[in-house]
Design an enzyme around this catalytic site. Structure first.
Site, mmCIF file in Angstrom:
data_model
loop_
_atom_site.group_PDB
_atom_site.id
_atom_site.type_symbol
_atom_site.label_atom_id
_atom_site.label_comp_id
_atom_site.label_asym_id
_atom_site.label_seq_id
_atom_site.Cartn_x
_atom_site.Cartn_y
_atom_site.Cartn_z
ATOM 1 N N GLU A 156 13.818 67.364 13.396
ATOM 2 C CA GLU A 156 13.150 68.500 12.547
ATOM 3 C C GLU A 156 13.316 69.537 13.745
ATOM 4 O OE1 GLU A 156 12.860 69.043 9.596
ATOM 5 O OE2 GLU A 156 12.064 67.305 8.625
ATOM 6 N N CYS A 207 9.816 77.658 12.216
ATOM 7 C CA CYS A 207 11.011 77.089 12.107
ATOM 8 C C CYS A 207 12.006 77.569 11.219
ATOM 9 C CB CYS A 207 11.289 75.688 12.317
ATOM 10 S SG CYS A 207 10.278 74.892 10.912
HETATM 11 P P1 NAD Z 1 10.167 71.942 22.324
HETATM 12 O O1 NAD Z 1 11.343 71.295 21.852
HETATM 13 O O2 NAD Z 1 9.938 72.587 23.741
HETATM 14 O O3 NAD Z 1 8.975 70.708 22.525
HETATM 15 C C1 NAD Z 1 8.675 70.217 21.220
HETATM 16 C C2 NAD Z 1 8.098 68.659 21.716
HETATM 17 O O4 NAD Z 1 9.246 67.907 22.385
HETATM 18 C C3 NAD Z 1 6.892 68.899 22.708
HETATM 19 O O5 NAD Z 1 5.979 68.013 22.446
HETATM 20 C C4 NAD Z 1 7.537 68.565 24.209
HETATM 21 O O6 NAD Z 1 7.072 68.005 25.087
HETATM 22 C C5 NAD Z 1 8.752 67.654 23.787
HETATM 23 N N1 NAD Z 1 9.892 67.553 24.704
HETATM 24 C C6 NAD Z 1 10.658 68.611 24.986
HETATM 25 N N2 NAD Z 1 11.656 68.213 26.003
HETATM 26 C C7 NAD Z 1 11.500 66.758 25.926
HETATM 27 C C8 NAD Z 1 11.928 65.955 26.614
HETATM 28 N N3 NAD Z 1 13.188 66.278 27.404
HETATM 29 N N4 NAD Z 1 11.474 64.507 26.609
HETATM 30 C C9 NAD Z 1 10.537 64.226 26.007
HETATM 31 N N5 NAD Z 1 9.891 65.133 25.041
HETATM 32 C C10 NAD Z 1 10.164 66.575 24.958
HETATM 33 O O7 NAD Z 1 9.868 72.863 21.199
HETATM 34 P P2 NAD Z 1 8.306 73.921 21.016
HETATM 35 O O8 NAD Z 1 8.647 75.030 21.892
HETATM 36 O O9 NAD Z 1 7.274 73.069 21.229
HETATM 37 O O10 NAD Z 1 8.481 74.187 19.526
HETATM 38 C C11 NAD Z 1 9.355 74.979 18.873
HETATM 39 C C12 NAD Z 1 10.586 74.657 18.257
HETATM 40 O O11 NAD Z 1 10.308 73.579 17.308
HETATM 41 C C13 NAD Z 1 11.472 75.647 17.737
HETATM 42 O O12 NAD Z 1 12.749 75.586 17.777
HETATM 43 C C14 NAD Z 1 11.121 75.544 16.040
HETATM 44 O O13 NAD Z 1 12.038 76.209 15.260
HETATM 45 C C15 NAD Z 1 11.009 74.100 16.171
HETATM 46 N N6 NAD Z 1 10.499 73.657 15.112
HETATM 47 C C16 NAD Z 1 10.946 72.976 14.027
HETATM 48 C C17 NAD Z 1 10.468 72.574 12.943
HETATM 49 C C18 NAD Z 1 11.277 71.908 11.688
HETATM 50 O O14 NAD Z 1 10.708 71.552 11.053
HETATM 51 N N7 NAD Z 1 12.638 71.788 11.653
HETATM 52 C C19 NAD Z 1 8.930 72.735 12.867
HETATM 53 C C20 NAD Z 1 8.172 73.368 13.805
HETATM 54 C C21 NAD Z 1 9.166 73.823 14.984
#
Ligand code: NAD
Length: 452
Positions: A231, A265
């Site tokens: 997501e 998102c």
């Molecule tokens: P992010 O991708 O930086 O982090 C999300 C999670 O992934 C965190 O727990 C982070 O530690 C983990 N993560 C990141 N890189 C990783 C890696 N290399 N290995 C393992 N884990 C890793 O995102 P964020 O800044 O926390 O959230 C914002 C983003 O989430 C925005 O792009 C938003 O649109 C999206 N989002 C999407 C939805 C949906 O339902 N489509 C809902 C909410 C947020």
């Protein structure tokens, strides 16, 4: 310094730090979750697990004030919105508890040879959830509740800035009666996440987060032959086609763009308006965005200094390339970013295909439905959309041609606790919520009875 910390976005102060997990703790988490799957999950009924989920929902409501205060500190959500999120997370948890038996009932298949044939839906094992900071409770609820009711067990890795909401949720599921190992929180590093994904005890992974993280997790899951649900980000269009109530259109564009201080998102990030309405809409929309009040709690600080830096650089890049601000100044004080409307954006600009994760709307003028659809579909993302049109059949025809996972007609923010959610293109794949979300990590076990 620990990688898990609470840094109040309103003040920049570090309020608490939590040590990351040791490799031995990661091993214990996997062993406990695997053992809980083989023992408790395989040995209990959907009704029994649903009763525990129902209790978890009650506990969320009982602890609402405390839970809300945590996320205000962790990611800046204003108190009323934080309480609203807790209530929604409880409603989602309860929806899976209420509908679990119905959604997981055996499903008979009409097959050509007439043999008795049906699907039985069962859990598959331990599932890893990797969660973002923007809705610390809602995101976890829509992953944890369906999997626990289905009969999976979960290992949960929350965002580095949400350690206290992560622990509060783990306590809720434990206090609701889920046994040791059913729901295990881990303060895992990214390297440890990769080890967990490769481990044979893990059967699936669900990530909600950025496109960048999605590509990495998807690659790791693919290599380990694990199913994944992604997501990811979005840059949803909000299309105004035809209305005799422009104020309603403006009100919903503001709701769509300002939700979660612009950090949703499926926020309405690109506002696309037909010529006939553009000038009047732009004037009212800029005024309404300009009237948003930080002090009244209409919006909060951006979630972190890094988030503020990223948004400011993106908007500055757009201005350097010739875009204009109708309202706003791209001059944050700390993480307090004035809500803004950006216009005169062209496809050559970087911002045209970027997700702006903060209270900045992109405003576009188009001459026809076809042009609105082409502009909407020119995004690499495909999460949601909103179409404002008094003629709902025309709205449906336009929605039919959008490359998105969700079409909301005549209203923003009409998500529901039992309404599926998800996107296409770079917004990821798979769905959460509702029956379709519950079946993502199900074994669709086929039974077939031969004639004797
Ligand atoms: P992010 O991708 O930086 O982090 C999300 C999670 O992934 C965190 O727990 C982070 O530690 C983990 N993560 C990141 N890189 C990783 C890696 N290399 N290995 C393992 N884990 C890793 O995102 P964020 O800044 O926390 O959230 C914002 C983003 O989430 C925005 O792009 C938003 O649109 C999206 N989002 C999407 C939805 C949906 O339902 N489509 C809902 C909410 C947020």
């Amino acid at each position: 310094m620990s990688i898990f910390a609470v840094i109040d976005p309103a003040t920049g102060h570090t309020l608490a730090e939590y040590p990351g997990a040791s490799d031995a703790q990661i091993e214990q988490a996997l062993a406990a979750a695997d053992s809980a799957y083989r023992g408790w999950a395989r040995g209990s009924t959907v009704a029994e697990r649903a009763a525990l989920a129902h209790r978890a929902a009650e506990l969320m409501l009982e602890r609402k004030d405390e839970l809300a205060a945590i996320i205000t500190r962790e990611m800046g959500k204003p108190p009323a919105a934080a309480e609203g999120e807790v209530e929604f997370a409880a409603a989602i948890t309860d929806a899976f508890a209420t509908h679990g038996e119905e959604w997981l009932a055996d499903e008979s298949l009409a097959v050509e040879d007439g043999l008795r044939t049906f699907f039985r839906y069962q859990g598959i094992g331990v599932i890893l959830g990797i969660m973002p900071w923007n809705f610390p409770y809602y995101q976890v609820a829509r992953f944890a509740a369906p999997n626990l009711v289905l009969g999976n067990t979960i290992v949960l890795k929350h965002s580095e800035q949400c350690p206290e909401s992560a622990l509060a949720l783990e306590s809720i599921f434990r206090d609701a009666g889920f046994p040791e190992g059913a729901y295990v929180n881990v303060f895992a590093s990214h390297a440890q996440i990769s080890t967990i994904i490769a481990d044979d005890r893990l059967q699936g992974v669900s990530l909600t987060g950025s496109e960048r993280a999605g590509a990495i997790i998807g690659e790791q899951a693919g290599r380990a032959l694990k199913k994944c649900v992604l997501e990811l980000g979005g840059s949803d269009p909000f299309i105004v086609l035809d209305t005799d109530d422009l104020d309603h259109a403006v009100q919903h564009a503001v709701i769509g763009r300002m939700e979660n201080s612009g950090q949703a998102c499926n926020g309405s990030k690109r506002i696309i308006v037909l010529d006939a309405y553009f000038d009047a809409f732009a004037e009212k929309f800029a005024a309404a965005i300009g009237a948003q009040s930080y002090d009244a709690g209409d919006y909060g600080p951006l979630s972190s200094a890094q988030a503020t830096k990223t948004l400011t650089a993106q908007v500055q890049g757009a201005l350097d390339q010739g875009a204009e601000l109708l309202v706003g100044d791209n001059a944050p004080e700390g993480n307090r970013y004035t809500p803004s409307v950006l216009t005169r954006i062209t496809p050559e600009m970087d911002v045209y295909s970027q997700e702006l994760f903060g209270p900045v709307a992109q405003l576009y003028r188009v001459a026809s439905d076809d042009e609105a659809i082409a502009l909407a579909n020119s995004s690499p993302y495909g999460l949601g959309s909103v179409i404002i049109c008094d003629d709902v059949e025309r709205a449906e025809r336009v929605g039919d041609r959008l490359e998105v996972g969700m079409v909301f007609i005549n209203g923003a923010g009409i998500e529901g606790p039992d309404v599926p959610f998800g996107g296409v293109k770079k917004s990821g794949f798979g769905r959460e919520l509702g029956r379709v979300g519950m079946l993502e990590f199900a074994n669709k076990k086929l039974f077939r009875f031969a004639e004797k």
